[in-house]
Design a protein around this motif. Structure first.
Motif, short mmCIF file in Angstrom:
data_model
loop_
_atom_site.label_atom_id
_atom_site.label_comp_id
_atom_site.label_asym_id
_atom_site.label_seq_id
_atom_site.Cartn_x
_atom_site.Cartn_y
_atom_site.Cartn_z
N GLN A 23 0.83 -1.21 0.00
CA GLN A 23 0.00 0.00 0.00
C GLN A 23 0.86 1.26 0.00
OE1 GLN A 23 -2.44 -0.55 3.47
NE2 GLN A 23 -4.08 -1.56 2.34
N THR A 24 1.91 1.26 0.81
CA THR A 24 2.78 2.44 0.89
C THR A 24 3.48 2.70 -0.44
OG1 THR A 24 3.13 2.00 3.25
CG2 THR A 24 4.69 3.48 2.16
N VAL A 25 4.00 1.64 -1.05
CA VAL A 25 4.70 1.80 -2.33
C VAL A 25 3.75 2.31 -3.41
CG1 VAL A 25 5.87 0.56 -4.18
CG2 VAL A 25 6.46 0.08 -1.81
N ILE A 26 2.57 1.70 -3.50
CA ILE A 26 1.60 2.13 -4.52
C ILE A 26 1.14 3.56 -4.27
CG2 ILE A 26 -0.69 1.68 -5.48
CD1 ILE A 26 -0.22 -1.28 -4.90
N ARG A 27 0.91 3.88 -2.99
CA ARG A 27 0.46 5.25 -2.67
C ARG A 27 1.50 6.28 -3.07
NH1 ARG A 27 1.34 7.78 2.07
NH2 ARG A 27 1.61 5.84 3.21
N ALA B 19 1.09 11.38 -10.22
CA ALA B 19 0.06 12.40 -10.41
C ALA B 19 0.66 13.81 -10.35
CB ALA B 19 -1.03 12.24 -9.33
N VAL B 20 1.57 14.05 -9.42
CA VAL B 20 2.19 15.37 -9.30
C VAL B 20 3.04 15.69 -10.53
CG1 VAL B 20 3.87 16.72 -7.99
CG2 VAL B 20 2.15 15.38 -6.78
N VAL B 21 3.83 14.69 -10.97
CA VAL B 21 4.68 14.91 -12.15
C VAL B 21 3.84 15.17 -13.39
CG1 VAL B 21 6.32 13.78 -13.71
CG2 VAL B 21 6.63 13.60 -11.24
N LEU B 22 2.78 14.39 -13.57
CA LEU B 22 1.92 14.59 -14.74
C LEU B 22 1.23 15.95 -14.70
CD1 LEU B 22 0.25 11.09 -15.18
CD2 LEU B 22 1.84 12.20 -16.74
N LEU B 23 0.77 16.36 -13.52
CA LEU B 23 0.11 17.65 -13.40
C LEU B 23 1.08 18.79 -13.73
CD1 LEU B 23 -2.38 19.29 -12.63
CD2 LEU B 23 -1.59 19.24 -10.25
N PHE B 24 2.30 18.70 -13.18
CA PHE B 24 3.30 19.74 -13.45
C PHE B 24 3.67 19.78 -14.93
CE2 PHE B 24 7.80 20.98 -13.82
CZ PHE B 24 7.75 22.25 -13.26
N THR B 25 3.90 18.59 -15.51
CA THR B 25 4.26 18.53 -16.94
C THR B 25 3.11 19.03 -17.80
OG1 THR B 25 5.62 16.60 -16.44
CG2 THR B 25 5.10 17.00 -18.75
N PHE B 26 1.89 18.66 -17.42
CA PHE B 26 0.70 19.09 -18.17
C PHE B 26 0.60 20.62 -18.20
CE2 PHE B 26 -3.78 20.38 -17.89
CZ PHE B 26 -4.27 19.87 -19.08
N THR C 144 -6.12 6.47 -7.45
CA THR C 144 -5.47 5.38 -6.72
C THR C 144 -4.89 5.88 -5.41
OG1 THR C 144 -4.90 4.32 -8.82
CG2 THR C 144 -3.69 3.60 -6.87
N PHE C 145 -4.27 7.05 -5.45
CA PHE C 145 -3.69 7.62 -4.22
C PHE C 145 -4.75 7.82 -3.15
CE2 PHE C 145 -2.73 11.33 -1.63
CZ PHE C 145 -1.49 11.02 -1.13
N TRP C 146 -5.88 8.43 -3.52
CA TRP C 146 -6.91 8.73 -2.53
C TRP C 146 -7.63 7.48 -2.05
CZ3 TRP C 146 -6.42 12.89 -0.02
CH2 TRP C 146 -5.90 14.05 -0.63
N VAL C 147 -7.80 6.48 -2.92
CA VAL C 147 -8.44 5.23 -2.51
C VAL C 147 -7.59 4.51 -1.47
CG1 VAL C 147 -9.04 2.90 -3.29
CG2 VAL C 147 -9.81 4.88 -4.59
N ILE C 148 -6.29 4.41 -1.73
CA ILE C 148 -5.41 3.73 -0.78
C ILE C 148 -5.32 4.52 0.52
CG2 ILE C 148 -3.02 3.03 -0.36
CD1 ILE C 148 -2.81 2.29 -3.25
N ARG C 149 -5.30 5.85 0.39
CA ARG C 149 -5.26 6.68 1.59
C ARG C 149 -6.50 6.48 2.46
NH1 ARG C 149 -1.33 8.67 4.64
NH2 ARG C 149 -2.01 10.52 5.79
N SER C 150 -7.66 6.40 1.83
CA SER C 150 -8.89 6.20 2.60
C SER C 150 -8.93 4.80 3.22
CB SER C 150 -10.11 6.40 1.70
OG SER C 150 -10.12 5.45 0.65
#
Length: 274
Positions: free
Chosen positions: A35-39, A46-53, A82-88
């Motif tokens: 879970q930690t690795v996937i999160r 997500a951050v890299v894609l948002l910044f690049t976008f 995926t990040f928010w699902v694992i976090r929840s």
């Protein structure tokens, strides 16, 4: 001082309870680690894609990279989701699963130490420990074969990359007037082939898989010979044969550890593996 039968039964039950607790902690540790690795990976992607976008659309314009945006936006949404699902899931977890992987590692070490202390206090006779040792052989075999399959898969994947990459890189490079995109592909294929060959030679996955399988086969041969009462376990009392079985398996384990140490040495020493 002899241990009373009631005390022995109670302590054996405690040892079984320790093993169950340790097994539960190990399962929780594997799940929390995954879970930690996937999160972290999904969040970072997500951050890299948002910044690049944002940078790409400001610098180049939406219409120029419309196709790239159509690919990047769904991947960004999937990563963020995926990040928010694992976090929840982590926030709603209970018991061992609400602890971090680091806390579970510490708890696992403490549980194993407590089990060893209780086992030392129990003071089981040597024949009982030998029977317990014999009963642990199937789990040992499964562990050896599992590790062997893992190294074999890695070797097969690397060899497939080398074979297919060599053929593909040669074919692309042989094209006359190779356009720029194909040149980049040829460069990437060559890099992948070189990396696969380097990792294969450095980590020696094929040799590791071979020796693990060989050790597992030798241990299984001794265990089968003991169960069937054939040579070299066809003579003597049972406690004598149990001691002999334990001795032979420990020798095989020592040989396996020596082989692993030799495989971990630089390439010059790898040729001396026996």
């Amino acid at each position: 001082m002899e241990v009373a039968p009631e005390d022995t039964a109670e302590r054996v039950d405690r040892l079984i309870g320790h093993k169950k607790g340790i097994a539960e902690i190990r399962v929780a540790l594997r799940i929390r680690t995954a879970q930690t690795v996937i999160r972290w990976l999904s969040g970072a992607l997500a951050v890299v894609l948002l910044f690049t976008f944002i940078v790409a659309n400001v610098a180049v314009g939406w219409s120029t990279i419309a196709l790239a945006n159509k690919i990047a936006i769904p991947i960004f949404a999937l990563s963020a989701g995926t990040f928010w699902v694992i976090r929840s899931i982590e926030e709603r977890a209970e018991g061992h699963y609400e602890k971090s992987a680091r806390e579970l590692k510490i708890e696992l070490e403490a549980a194993e130490e407590l089990r060893l202390l209780d086992a030392a206090r129990l003071g089981l006779p040597v024949p009982d420990r030998q029977y317990s040792y014999k009963d642990s052989i199937p789990a040992e075999l499964e562990g050896l074969r599992k590790d062997g399959r893992k190294y074999r898969r890695k070797h097969n994947v690397a060899q497939s990359v080398i074979i297919l990459g060599s053929l593909g890189g040669t074919s692309v490079s042989a094209l006359a007037d190779t356009p720029a995109p194909l040149k980049y592909w040829a460069m990437g294929i060559t890099l992948a082939v070189g990396a696969a060959a380097g990792f294969t030679g450095y980590y020696k996955w094929r040799e590791r898989a071979f020796y693990l399988q060989q050790t597992a086969d030798d241990i299984e041969r001794h265990a089968t010979a003991f169960d069937l009462g054939i040579y070299p376990y066809d003579e003597g009392e049972e406690h004598f044969r149990l001691a002999k079985l334990a001795k032979e398996i420990e020798l095989l384990r020592v040989e396996q550890r020596k082989r692993e140490q030799q495989l971990d040495q630089p390439h010059e020493g790898g040729s001396e593996v026996v």
